[in-house]
Design an enzyme around this catalytic site. Structure first.
Site, PDB file in Angstrom:
ATOM      1  N   ASP A  77      36.096  37.770  34.094  1.00  0.00           N
ATOM      2  CA  ASP A  77      36.817  37.242  32.948  1.00  0.00           C
ATOM      3  C   ASP A  77      38.017  38.106  32.574  1.00  0.00           C
ATOM      4  O   ASP A  77      37.869  39.160  31.955  1.00  0.00           O
ATOM      5  CB  ASP A  77      35.851  37.146  31.763  1.00  0.00           C
ATOM      6  CG  ASP A  77      36.482  36.517  30.532  1.00  0.00           C
ATOM      7  OD1 ASP A  77      37.568  35.909  30.672  1.00  0.00           O
ATOM      8  OD2 ASP A  77      35.889  36.622  29.452  1.00  0.00           O
ATOM      9  N   ASP A 272      43.653  33.070  32.173  1.00  0.00           N
ATOM     10  CA  ASP A 272      42.262  33.381  31.825  1.00  0.00           C
ATOM     11  C   ASP A 272      41.330  32.922  32.932  1.00  0.00           C
ATOM     12  O   ASP A 272      41.019  31.733  33.051  1.00  0.00           O
ATOM     13  CB  ASP A 272      41.890  32.707  30.502  1.00  0.00           C
ATOM     14  CG  ASP A 272      40.459  32.997  30.077  1.00  0.00           C
ATOM     15  OD1 ASP A 272      39.870  33.955  30.613  1.00  0.00           O
ATOM     16  OD2 ASP A 272      39.936  32.268  29.223  1.00  0.00           O
TER      17      ASP A 272
END
Length: 418
Positions: A77, A272
């Site tokens: 992430d 992201d």
């Protein structure tokens, strides 16, 4: 939006660190501490990736933590800093996971440690100076509460050397899953902050402060820390925003459709890797959907209202077998970023970067309305739009770059394959 939208929320993961801890005080636990050590070798780390955007809904990596090392599946992430594992400490609230919960040692990160301070805004309270409490919340409403511990991680460098650096990770003993929850052991925080795994490895002299990923549209791919696995002369890059430093952001961008400006601009964009799909604010989303719908007018393709894979799907006279079947109906998309005075860089998104083929043979729009899921100010480039590219976040040069790539073949020791 159609019913069934819950399916498409995987994996929305921009993280916000919450100052510890008011309502959560009764969820804390006590720990002990002893010192840590580290080594110094310069190289890179390459980790295989597994999973896909559809139908699985997420990519994941395996990390090996502890002594002896044990495997854990984690969400890579770039939208958050903290690496944490569901922790048997004991676990107050934990979700289903593919491995037994992480069993922590008693090597705690103290409250006054700079890594602990970096997790909290302003002056944080030390109820127990011997431990660092954390609480991290994600954009989908999920959260993890726990303490920071030091533990060893087993890593293979591209030089062929195996190292076991001691890293600070979260022992998460109280998890609240959000709608985008996936059955993983935890999160691999690749963000820019000091607690990010790449920042920690860099501070120990193991790698350059660079992280990147390569998601294959066929599933899998690889993740890398360091800068010796790609040809920098081939990288198309844009500066990281100086005004928005929390996440990997090139600043403000404009949507390009079919090679033409759309007027959908001034969009604050974030890369992201924890988000499977791409999200645009309501106005930009509706504008792009209008352009696509207009382009499809009069063509033998219509909305598949009975396909709830994503909010908008289209079908032909017979089921589509691949995205190639619809190339004559749709146009490529791009996001244009300013590189300075009159200079612009385009992040190109081919059809495969914003459309997917559903199990029913429809083609579905993998760009979603971010405003409807609570992203008021952000526009997210998610995994679907980063497939078949090496995307490189260079924290030393302060740039975000990309190269078209075959993500099915991870780099091997002492080789550069691109």
């Amino acid at each position: 939006m159609k019913a069934g939208i819950i399916v498409v929320l995987c994996f929305l993961s921009l993280a916000l660190i919450v100052p510890p801890l008011s309502a959560s005080d009764d969820r804390r636990q006590k720990w002990w501490k002893w010192p840590s050590t580290g080594k110094s070798i310069c190289s890179s780390v390459v980790l295989p990736l597994y999973g896909n955007v559809y139908p699985q809904g997420y990519y994941y990596a395996q990390i090996n933590i502890g002594h002896p090392p044990r495997p854990y599946f984690v969400d890579p992430d770039t939208g958050s800093d903290l690496t944490w594992l569901q922790c048997d400490a004991p676990c107050v609230h934990c979700t289903q996971a593919p491995h037994p919960y992480y069993r922590p040692n008693n090597d705690l990160v103290p409250c006054k440690d700079p890594l602990c301070a970096s997790l909290h805004s302003g002056d944080h309270r030390c109820d127990d100076p011997n431990q660092c409490d954390y609480e991290v919340e994600y954009a989908d409403g999920g959260s993890s509460l726990g303490v920071l511990v030091n533990d060893v991680s087993l890593l293979n460098l591209t030089t062929g050397v195996r190292v076991t650096p001691r890293l600070a990770i979260g022992c998460g003993y109280d998890q609240i899953p959000g709608p985008s929850y996936q059955p993983l052991d935890g999160v691999l925080g690749l963000g820019k902050g000091k607690t990010g795994i790449v920042s920690q490895l860099h501070s120990q002299g193991l790698i350059r402060n660079v992280v990147g990923h390569c998601f294959s549209s066929r599933g899998g791919g690889f993740l890398f820390f360091g800068d010796d696995v790609y040809d920098s002369s081939r990288v198309v890059s844009t500066p990281m925003s100086r005004d928005y430093r929390k996440h990997y952001s090139p600043g403000y961008g404009e949507v390009i459709y079919g090679g033409k400006a759309t007027g959908l601009k001034n969009l604050l964009v974030i890369f992201d890797s924890g988000s499977s799909y791409t999200y645009l604010s309501s106005q930009a989303y509706e504008g792009l959907l209008y352009l696509i719908t207009k382009e499809l007018s009069g063509k033998p393709i219509r909305e598949a209202v009975d396909d709830e894979t994503l909010p908008f799907c289209w079908k032909g006279r017979k089921p589509f077998r691949s995205i190639r079947d619809v190339k004559k109906y749709f146009k490529p998309v791009a996001l244009s970023f300013s590189n300075g005075w009159r200079s612009k860089t385009q992040f190109e998104i081919p059809l495969e970067g914003y459309l997917l083929l559903s199990s029913r043979g429809s083609v579905c729009l993998g760009v979603l309305n971010g405003t409807e899921v609570g992203l008021q100010n952000f526009n997210i480039i998610g995994d679907i739009s980063m497939q078949d590219k090496m995307v490189i976040y260079d924290n030393e040069k302060q740039t975000i770059g990309w190269i078209p790539a075959n993500c099915d073949n991870p780099p091997r020791s002492d080789t550069i394959i691109f």
